[in-house]
Design an enzyme around this catalytic site. Structure first.
Site, short mmCIF file in Angstrom:
data_model
loop_
_atom_site.label_atom_id
_atom_site.label_comp_id
_atom_site.label_asym_id
_atom_site.label_seq_id
_atom_site.Cartn_x
_atom_site.Cartn_y
_atom_site.Cartn_z
N LYS A 195 -1.27 -9.58 -0.46
CA LYS A 195 -2.63 -9.75 0.06
C LYS A 195 -3.44 -10.63 -0.89
CE LYS A 195 -4.70 -5.39 -1.60
NZ LYS A 195 -5.42 -4.17 -1.16
N SER A 245 0.83 -1.20 0.00
CA SER A 245 0.00 0.00 0.00
C SER A 245 0.87 1.26 0.00
CB SER A 245 -0.98 -0.03 1.18
OG SER A 245 -1.91 1.01 1.10
#
Length: 544
Positions: A156, A146
């Site tokens: 993820k 991120s």
């Protein structure tokens, strides 16, 4: 937190990550399985770490990719796996490692050839595939940490729901990955990179996403109004998407920064003196803020494009403020949504959202921190909107169908242009209207020191351990250790009054706990709330 003397300034050479060294450590450093910090650990956004500290290395990715492959086989997920990655230096090495394992396990992997792929496009592709019910059920992986600093990596997993995996999945994947690490990788299947690349299925993530944007945003209104839009991808994966939007719809849109550099040397330094691509930080967004008067609205995204930052002539909007503005606008301008579609918010998001929800007659569902709690509601249309305080949000298509069930940083930016075009007011002007109607708020987040034992206690508090009856002069109306919207544990404590609240949660990576607080009585009252929050938490920890 002390403000760094470098905050808001272009990163000096001394702050830049040595990318060759970082990548070398990814391949050569072997994590110590006996060290809890060097094991696979899925937080609210997957496993994150850095190769330099032995927390994000090839062995981690080999293990977690094998665990995902086994999980999807056990669940009968036989369709393609849609795979994205952002522009962090460790993303491409991890992407290649994961491909080798997935292909060796017979997984059909679909990737965008030749470019990066943002998180929301992966979520959108999963939902589009599964909507047809053909060619098996699909899921996805995004390689991204991120907005984290350049030396970090992240992994993820998004199951067939399209959004972040819930703990029923991540606990299984995490446990299996760590077992694989303990067993010295014996169960990992792997093909050569050459064979893995040959087996990939090329997939165009960008065109379907861009072509379907009119189902979620009124692009005609934006185009015909001539609203001038500025975009800064902050060196992230949204760049080719914004370029495609610009080419397809002919908007009055300028991309002010097209640089892709894994050291992120062009970035302005964040508040604490670190390079961090946080589009909700005025220090990280200093470059775009310098151009604020050149545009009606300007948009920033983080590297995987799941966060948004909105800039107007008034400056960078606080993420909480823009969440409230989006909610107030959307629920009055999307007649195709269900009449009972609710507003989803995290428990550390602004209480202004609750007041807006009451004002427009919509239920507000407050959940723990984590976008995974919005997935089911966005999927079935019972949530029109889901948003969290860290500038992450998604919302439904105009007809009430799901657009993405993960955070999408692009559509909030385009919505800022839509509301400006259709109402003649920028988002910051609309926020001023909201505060005139519902009251102005002061909001802050700070860290306080906590030992590992104290963090464990805080994460398991009961309301009865809080003996205070007032907060900053007002009667306490609730002491929460479970979210009122879904009764899930919040992993901490929230205390509310009619005019203020605070929440305290232990950090997953540092020996601190985070205090969030908000007051409708101004900055001085907020400071009092913060001070008393430390006392309340300290007393609760001491009485445990």
């Amino acid at each position: 937190m002390t403000l760094s003397e470098l905050a808001g300034k272009t990163a000096p050479q001394s702050l830049l990550t040595n990318i060759p060294r970082l990548v070398a450590h990814y391949y050569e450093t072997r994590p110590l399985v006996s060290d809890p910090l060097q094991r696979v650990a899925f937080g609210t956004s997957g496993h994150r770490g850095t190769s330099l500290a032995g927390t994000f290395n090839e062995m981690h990715i080999l293990a977690v990719s094998q665990a995902v492959a086994e999980h999807r086989a056990a669940q009968g997920i036989s369709g393609p796996l849609y795979m994205g990655l952002d522009t962090h230096a460790l993303s491409e090495p991890a992407w290649m490692t994961a491909l080798q394992v997935l292909v060796a396990n017979g997984v059909r992997v679909r990737v965008q050839p030749g470019t990066f792929t943002p998180t929301p496009l992966v979520s959108h592709a999963i939902l589009e595939h599964n909507r047809t019910g053909a060619d098996g059920t699909a899921d996805g992986i995004v390689i991204t940490p991120s907005h984290n600093p350049p030396q970090d990596g992240g992994f993820k997993y998004n199951p067939p729901s399209g959004g972040p995996a819930d703990t029923d999945v991540t606990k299984v994947v995490q446990a299996r990955a760590n077992q694989i690490l303990e067993d010295e990788m014996r169960d990992v299947k792997r093909v050569s990179l050459e064979d893995a690349m040959a087996a990939l299925e090329d997939f165009d993530f960008i065109t379907p996403y861009v072509e379907q944007l009119p189902t979620v945003i009124d692009l005609d209104a934006i185009k015909h109004s001539g609203v001038h839009i500025g975009v800064d991808p902050l060196g992230g994966a949204s760049l080719p998407v914004w370029q495609a939007i610009q080419a397809r719809y002919g908007l009055n849109l300028d991309i002010v920064n097209t640089t892709i550099d894994p050291s992120f040397a062009f970035m302005s330094v964040d508040r604490d003196g670190k390079i961090r691509m946080d589009c909700s930080s005025p220090y990280a967004m200093a470059g775009l803020l310098r151009l604020k008067d050149d545009f009606d609205v300007a948009i920033g995204n983080d590297p995987d494009s799941d966060r948004h930052g909105i800039v107007t002539a008034d400056g960078l909007m606080n993420p909480n403020h823009y969440l409230a503005v989006m909610i107030e606008y959307l629920f009055q301008n999307r007649p195709g949504w269900r009449a009972d579609a609710a507003i989803g918010k995290t428990l550390v998001s602004s209480a202004l959202i609750d007041r807006v929800g009451a004002g427009i007659g919509r239920k507000v569902v407050e959940v723990p921190v984590g976008f995974k709690y919005f997935v089911a509601g966005l999927l079935d249309g019972s949530f029109g909107f889901g948003g969290e305080e860290s500038a992450g949000a998604s919302f439904l298509r105009m007809d009430g169908g799901a657009w993405s069930t993960d955070k999408d940083g692009l559509i909030p930016g385009l919505l800022a242009a839509e509301m400006t075009a259709k109402t003649g007011k920028t988002p910051s002007q609309r926020f001023a209207d909201l505060t005139a109607k519902y009251g102005a708020t002061a909001y802050d987040r700070q860290d306080a020191p906590a030992t590992p034992d104290q963090k464990k206690i805080l994460g398991n508090l009961s309301p009865e351990q809080v003996t205070a009856t007032t907060l900053a002069g007002d009667p306490i109306t609730a002491k929460l250790t479970r979210a009122p919207g879904n009764n899930e544990p919040i992993g901490g404590l929230k205390v509310t009054t009619d005019q203020a609240w605070f929440a305290a949660r232990p950090s997953g990576t540092e020996d601190v706990y985070k205090i969030y607080a908000e007051s409708f009585k101004g900055a001085e009252h907020l400071k009092q709330v913060m001070d008393e929050a430390r006392d309340v938490v300290g007393e609760a920890l001491g009485s445990s």
